[in-house]
Design a protein around this motif. Structure first.
Motif, mmCIF file in Angstrom:
data_model
loop_
_atom_site.group_PDB
_atom_site.id
_atom_site.type_symbol
_atom_site.label_atom_id
_atom_site.label_comp_id
_atom_site.label_asym_id
_atom_site.label_seq_id
_atom_site.Cartn_x
_atom_site.Cartn_y
_atom_site.Cartn_z
ATOM 1 N N SER A 238 0.853 -1.212 -0.062
ATOM 2 C CA SER A 238 0.053 0.223 0.051
ATOM 3 C C SER A 238 0.894 1.250 0.118
ATOM 4 O O SER A 238 1.981 1.268 0.418
ATOM 5 N N LEU A 239 0.289 2.251 -0.712
ATOM 6 C CA LEU A 239 0.990 3.419 -0.546
ATOM 7 C C LEU A 239 0.146 4.801 -0.028
ATOM 8 O O LEU A 239 -0.033 5.820 -0.734
ATOM 9 N N THR A 240 -0.438 4.445 0.965
ATOM 10 C CA THR A 240 -1.563 5.292 1.423
ATOM 11 C C THR A 240 -1.117 6.564 2.185
ATOM 12 O O THR A 240 -1.824 7.434 2.622
ATOM 13 N N ASN A 241 -0.007 6.663 2.794
ATOM 14 C CA ASN A 241 0.638 7.508 3.767
ATOM 15 C C ASN A 241 2.047 7.639 3.534
ATOM 16 O O ASN A 241 2.920 7.085 2.634
ATOM 17 N N LEU A 242 2.747 8.907 3.967
ATOM 18 C CA LEU A 242 3.938 9.020 3.895
ATOM 19 C C LEU A 242 5.124 8.044 4.169
ATOM 20 O O LEU A 242 5.981 7.726 3.662
ATOM 21 N N ASP A 243 4.624 7.406 5.423
ATOM 22 C CA ASP A 243 5.825 6.369 5.881
ATOM 23 C C ASP A 243 5.655 5.248 4.959
ATOM 24 O O ASP A 243 6.913 4.481 4.475
ATOM 25 N N GLU A 244 4.453 4.692 4.200
ATOM 26 C CA GLU A 244 4.456 3.801 3.331
ATOM 27 C C GLU A 244 5.215 4.224 1.922
ATOM 28 O O GLU A 244 5.999 3.314 1.499
ATOM 29 N N VAL A 245 5.127 5.284 1.532
ATOM 30 C CA VAL A 245 6.021 5.756 0.485
ATOM 31 C C VAL A 245 7.293 5.872 0.767
ATOM 32 O O VAL A 245 8.081 5.545 -0.174
ATOM 33 N N ARG A 246 7.704 6.395 1.951
ATOM 34 C CA ARG A 246 9.192 6.635 1.912
ATOM 35 C C ARG A 246 9.765 5.102 2.356
ATOM 36 O O ARG A 246 10.937 4.736 1.552
ATOM 37 N N LEU A 247 9.146 4.195 2.873
ATOM 38 C CA LEU A 247 9.464 2.675 2.957
ATOM 39 C C LEU A 247 9.534 2.096 1.550
ATOM 40 O O LEU A 247 10.653 1.128 1.393
ATOM 41 N N SER A 248 8.757 2.509 0.704
ATOM 42 C CA SER A 248 8.863 2.021 -0.896
ATOM 43 C C SER A 248 10.010 2.369 -1.413
ATOM 44 O O SER A 248 10.677 1.686 -2.244
ATOM 45 N N VAL A 249 10.405 3.756 -1.374
ATOM 46 C CA VAL A 249 11.432 4.315 -1.918
ATOM 47 C C VAL A 249 12.861 3.720 -1.215
ATOM 48 O O VAL A 249 13.630 3.465 -1.826
ATOM 49 N N LEU B 147 11.270 2.318 -5.300
ATOM 50 C CA LEU B 147 10.110 3.104 -5.774
ATOM 51 C C LEU B 147 10.553 3.743 -6.965
ATOM 52 O O LEU B 147 10.184 3.938 -8.208
ATOM 53 N N ILE B 148 12.005 4.447 -6.883
ATOM 54 C CA ILE B 148 12.231 5.110 -7.867
ATOM 55 C C ILE B 148 12.846 4.552 -9.118
ATOM 56 O O ILE B 148 12.326 4.967 -10.169
ATOM 57 N N GLY B 149 13.444 3.199 -8.975
ATOM 58 C CA GLY B 149 13.708 2.455 -9.956
ATOM 59 C C GLY B 149 12.714 2.023 -10.854
ATOM 60 O O GLY B 149 12.546 1.931 -11.880
ATOM 61 N N ARG B 150 11.490 1.812 -9.947
ATOM 62 C CA ARG B 150 10.472 1.219 -10.875
ATOM 63 C C ARG B 150 9.649 2.355 -11.497
ATOM 64 O O ARG B 150 8.973 2.133 -12.624
ATOM 65 N N ASP C 122 13.038 0.733 0.564
ATOM 66 C CA ASP C 122 13.247 -0.942 0.597
ATOM 67 C C ASP C 122 12.715 -1.457 -0.712
ATOM 68 O O ASP C 122 13.038 -2.639 -0.784
ATOM 69 N N ARG C 123 11.812 -0.890 -1.534
ATOM 70 C CA ARG C 123 11.356 -1.657 -2.647
ATOM 71 C C ARG C 123 11.547 -0.964 -4.093
ATOM 72 O O ARG C 123 10.926 -1.233 -4.784
#
Length: 120
Positions: free
Chosen positions: A69-80, A85-88, A82-83
């Motif tokens: 999920s990317l519903t809040n700041l923390d989820e988006v930051r973790l996606s950048v 996100l920028i590469g994706r 750990d997952r």
């Protein structure tokens, strides 16, 4: 005598003014933030992009096989962090969103937000 005292006072004030413009170290001369003061923030700049481009799949609950999920700041930051996100969002072979790459300016804005330290 009055002119002499006036000259000494003026010299003293000039010396004080000049001293106030000095720096003890080079790091004091380098601003912590860009001079423009313009920062990319999650709330003002990134959240609207996420809501438009990512929420169809990365909501809560996720759909279409989205892994998180990317519903809040923390989820988006973790996606950048750990997952990749920028590469994706920059991957032409498997773009996110799946409908196609976001405009270059949008991807650069997201990168700037990361570079600025994930400001809220």
């Amino acid at each position: 005598m009055k002119n002499y005292l006036r000259a000494i006072c003026m010299a003293f004030l000039l010396l004080c003014w000049m001293q106030s413009c000095t720096s003890d170290s080079e790091s004091d001369l380098i601003p912590d933030e860009p001079i423009t003061g313009e920062f990319v923030s999650f709330e003002a700049d990134i959240e609207p992009i996420i809501n438009t481009a990512c929420m169809p799949c990365h909501g809560n609950p996720t759909t279409n096989g989205a892994p998180q999920s990317l519903t809040n700041l923390d989820e988006v930051r973790l996606s950048v962090l750990d997952r990749d996100l920028i590469g994706r969002i920059n991957n032409e072979a498997a773009p996110m969103p799946v409908s196609g790459l976001l405009p270059v300016a949008t991807r650069e804005l997201i990168q700037q937000w990361v570079d600025d330290g994930f400001r809220e």
